[in-house]
Design a protein around this motif. Sequence first.
Motif, PDB file in Angstrom:
ATOM      1  N   LYS A  41       0.961  -1.307  -0.081  1.00 28.14           N
ATOM      2  CA  LYS A  41      -0.097   0.116  -0.030  1.00 28.14           C
ATOM      3  C   LYS A  41       0.918   1.276   0.017  1.00 28.14           C
ATOM      4  N   VAL A  42       0.424   2.360  -0.699  1.00 28.03           N
ATOM      5  CA  VAL A  42       0.895   3.704  -0.526  1.00 28.03           C
ATOM      6  C   VAL A  42       1.034   4.580   0.654  1.00 28.03           C
ATOM      7  N   ALA A  43       1.881   4.754   1.192  1.00 29.78           N
ATOM      8  CA  ALA A  43       1.644   5.607   2.383  1.00 29.78           C
ATOM      9  C   ALA A  43       1.227   7.091   1.989  1.00 29.78           C
ATOM     10  N   ALA A  44       1.671   7.573   0.939  1.00 28.51           N
ATOM     11  CA  ALA A  44       1.242   8.731   0.571  1.00 28.51           C
ATOM     12  C   ALA A  44       1.764   9.155  -0.891  1.00 28.51           C
ATOM     13  N   TYR A  45       0.885  10.291  -1.511  1.00 25.33           N
ATOM     14  CA  TYR A  45       1.255  10.470  -2.869  1.00 25.33           C
ATOM     15  C   TYR A  45       1.511  12.138  -2.698  1.00 25.33           C
ATOM     16  N   TYR A  46       2.502  12.428  -3.499  1.00 30.68           N
ATOM     17  CA  TYR A  46       2.947  13.999  -3.278  1.00 30.68           C
ATOM     18  C   TYR A  46       3.334  14.586  -4.695  1.00 30.68           C
ATOM     19  N   PHE A  47       2.666  15.656  -4.825  1.00 26.99           N
ATOM     20  CA  PHE A  47       2.688  16.331  -6.021  1.00 26.99           C
ATOM     21  C   PHE A  47       3.215  17.892  -5.772  1.00 26.99           C
ATOM     22  N   PRO A  48       4.451  18.227  -6.041  1.00 27.32           N
ATOM     23  CA  PRO A  48       4.773  19.627  -5.825  1.00 27.32           C
ATOM     24  C   PRO A  48       3.966  20.558  -6.505  1.00 27.32           C
ATOM     25  N   ASP A  49       3.760  21.723  -6.076  1.00 33.66           N
ATOM     26  CA  ASP A  49       2.967  23.009  -6.802  1.00 33.66           C
ATOM     27  C   ASP A  49       4.206  23.818  -7.085  1.00 33.66           C
ATOM     28  N   ARG A  50       4.334  23.757  -8.562  1.00 30.92           N
ATOM     29  CA  ARG A  50       5.436  24.494  -9.172  1.00 30.92           C
ATOM     30  C   ARG A  50       5.549  26.161  -8.630  1.00 30.92           C
ATOM     31  N   GLU A  51       4.475  26.578  -8.551  1.00 30.38           N
ATOM     32  CA  GLU A  51       4.583  28.099  -8.277  1.00 30.38           C
ATOM     33  C   GLU A  51       4.841  28.558  -6.895  1.00 30.38           C
ATOM     34  N   LYS A  52       4.482  27.482  -5.892  1.00 27.30           N
ATOM     35  CA  LYS A  52       5.011  27.788  -4.852  1.00 27.30           C
ATOM     36  C   LYS A  52       6.307  27.163  -4.099  1.00 27.30           C
ATOM     37  N   GLU A  53       6.614  25.991  -4.808  1.00 25.57           N
ATOM     38  CA  GLU A  53       7.906  25.360  -4.411  1.00 25.57           C
ATOM     39  C   GLU A  53       8.961  25.026  -5.413  1.00 25.57           C
ATOM     40  N   GLY A  54       8.286  24.872  -6.655  1.00 18.88           N
ATOM     41  CA  GLY A  54       9.142  24.591  -7.808  1.00 18.88           C
ATOM     42  C   GLY A  54       9.027  23.424  -8.346  1.00 18.88           C
ATOM     43  N   TYR A  55       9.827  23.091  -9.267  1.00 23.46           N
ATOM     44  CA  TYR A  55       9.698  21.659  -9.858  1.00 23.46           C
ATOM     45  C   TYR A  55      10.563  20.824  -9.407  1.00 23.46           C
ATOM     46  N   GLY A  56      10.236  19.457  -9.404  1.00 18.13           N
ATOM     47  CA  GLY A  56      11.276  18.306  -8.891  1.00 18.13           C
ATOM     48  C   GLY A  56      10.912  17.685  -7.325  1.00 18.13           C
ATOM     49  N   ILE A  57      11.945  17.117  -6.983  1.00 18.62           N
ATOM     50  CA  ILE A  57      11.877  16.968  -5.557  1.00 18.62           C
ATOM     51  C   ILE A  57      12.314  18.176  -4.907  1.00 18.62           C
ATOM     52  N   THR A  58      11.484  18.651  -3.956  1.00 16.89           N
ATOM     53  CA  THR A  58      11.995  19.867  -3.382  1.00 16.89           C
ATOM     54  C   THR A  58      12.338  19.604  -1.809  1.00 16.89           C
ATOM     55  N   LYS A  59      12.873  20.776  -1.202  1.00 17.29           N
ATOM     56  CA  LYS A  59      13.307  20.793  -0.011  1.00 17.29           C
ATOM     57  C   LYS A  59      11.754  21.111   0.867  1.00 17.29           C
ATOM     58  N   THR A  60      10.994  21.688   0.346  1.00 16.23           N
ATOM     59  CA  THR A  60       9.568  21.737   1.139  1.00 16.23           C
ATOM     60  C   THR A  60       9.072  20.544   1.248  1.00 16.23           C
ATOM     61  N   ALA A  61       9.046  19.856   0.015  1.00 15.24           N
ATOM     62  CA  ALA A  61       8.171  18.550   0.078  1.00 15.24           C
ATOM     63  C   ALA A  61       9.002  17.362   1.049  1.00 15.24           C
ATOM     64  N   LEU A  62      10.156  17.560   1.172  1.00 10.97           N
ATOM     65  CA  LEU A  62      10.917  16.485   2.051  1.00 10.97           C
ATOM     66  C   LEU A  62      10.867  17.110   3.243  1.00 10.97           C
ATOM     67  N   GLU A  63      10.480  18.448   3.671  1.00 15.08           N
ATOM     68  CA  GLU A  63      10.065  18.655   5.214  1.00 15.08           C
ATOM     69  C   GLU A  63       8.778  18.006   5.363  1.00 15.08           C
ATOM     70  N   LYS A  64       7.898  18.093   4.493  1.00 12.72           N
ATOM     71  CA  LYS A  64       6.717  17.707   4.808  1.00 12.72           C
ATOM     72  C   LYS A  64       6.560  16.154   4.971  1.00 12.72           C
ATOM     73  N   LEU A  65       7.435  15.573   4.376  1.00 15.02           N
ATOM     74  CA  LEU A  65       7.264  14.026   4.130  1.00 15.02           C
ATOM     75  C   LEU A  65       8.258  13.336   5.223  1.00 15.02           C
ATOM     76  N   ALA A  66       8.959  14.310   5.956  1.00 14.83           N
ATOM     77  CA  ALA A  66       9.873  13.601   6.873  1.00 14.83           C
ATOM     78  C   ALA A  66       9.356  12.750   8.038  1.00 14.83           C
ATOM     79  N   PRO A  67       8.220  13.278   8.571  1.00 18.40           N
ATOM     80  CA  PRO A  67       7.587  12.178   9.369  1.00 18.40           C
ATOM     81  C   PRO A  67       7.302  10.780   8.968  1.00 18.40           C
ATOM     82  N   LEU A  68       7.145  10.501   7.536  1.00 19.95           N
ATOM     83  CA  LEU A  68       7.092   9.306   7.116  1.00 19.95           C
ATOM     84  C   LEU A  68       8.368   8.523   7.009  1.00 19.95           C
TER      85      LEU A  68
END
Length: 387
Positions: A54-81
């Motif tokens: 099973k998938v624990a989470a899906y994540y799609f970065p918001d290009r306008e707010k955090e940029g393209y690709g794997i972002t530092k913002t995303a990694l901070e949000k996903l850190a608890p997983l």
Amino acid sequence: MIENQKIKNIDKAAQRIKQAVNGKERIIIYGDADLDGVSASIMAGEIVKNAGGKVAAYYFPDREKEGYGITKTALEKLAPLSPALLVAVDLGIGNFEEVKIARAAGFSTLVIDHHEILDGVPEADIIVDPKQPGDEYPFKLFCAAGLVFRLAEEIFGGAFYGSLRQSFVELAALATIADMMPRENDNIDIVEEGLSAIKQSFRPGLRAFFDTDAFFENDSRNFNNRLSRIIAVLNVRDMNGGVPAAFELLTTDSLKDAETMIKKFLEINKLRRAKIDGVVEAVEKNIVGRADPMIFEGSPEWDLNLLGTVASILNVKYKKPVFIYKKLEDHSHGTVRSTDAIDSVALMKNCKDLLITFGGHPKASGFRVKNENLEKFRECLIKNIKK
């Protein structure tokens, strides 16, 4: 698929996913928000589910707010997983620093990308990208969903047939067309197989398009026109609570909900069309009388999520590379559409010292540049086009 040959690391990727499923590891699917990224993400998630995980989470970065690709913002949000297997699809091949950060945070990274290799590859645990050094598979021009389709074939083997295969190949075909991949070699097989059964799709979100005649107006009997409209709607990066609208539609198991969503798309599409036409008109006013070998225009007022469509319209009409950007406070975020004759990524590589980031594939790519370097970037592009 070319007999007796495999895309580099596709077997390792298959084994890593099986290992994660069998070991009950957390699995995160991280994808781009366009139709290719959404399709690849859905397919990657369904691989995990059909393999027994099973998938624990899906994540799609918001290009306008955090940029393209794997972002530092995303990694901070996903850190608890963390710890988890982070499966990045349709992005990641240029995220050198972010992949290191992900590893330090406890993530194992599997990158499945089809974009051009710039200066080597990141230190991910496994990379699947036919364009990476050492990949001897002769065909290189897959979209990301096409690569995930090949991954599904590797994982499921002889069990990959019937409704399971059809539900995957439909998405791979749509993504191949949407991402402007050439209909050659492997892509011919994927597109022909996918489109042959799409009207009878097992996915309510696709079947509903063909059941909603109002969506197609006067094109109800023309399959290609229907297909173009479907792709145009699904390929826009509308986000709802961090999830692309296309993801919601293509994963719903309710035909009624799908029909309701499509009716909303009809209303949204009319507003979007008006905005797109407005930007196209503004660009055309600005370029009257110019003889530049490309179009290079931007504004703080333009919606970043619409600029891909704008760039495509202008590229087709004027038959020259188009660089369209949204001007933010200190930098600009742009989208590129190019001609067969000019590789947009190779072109920008000549100007990389002026850019924050860039990447993509020859005909469709993107960039971020500090506003102080915008004019220098434009001049550099023109200089290198004329070479």
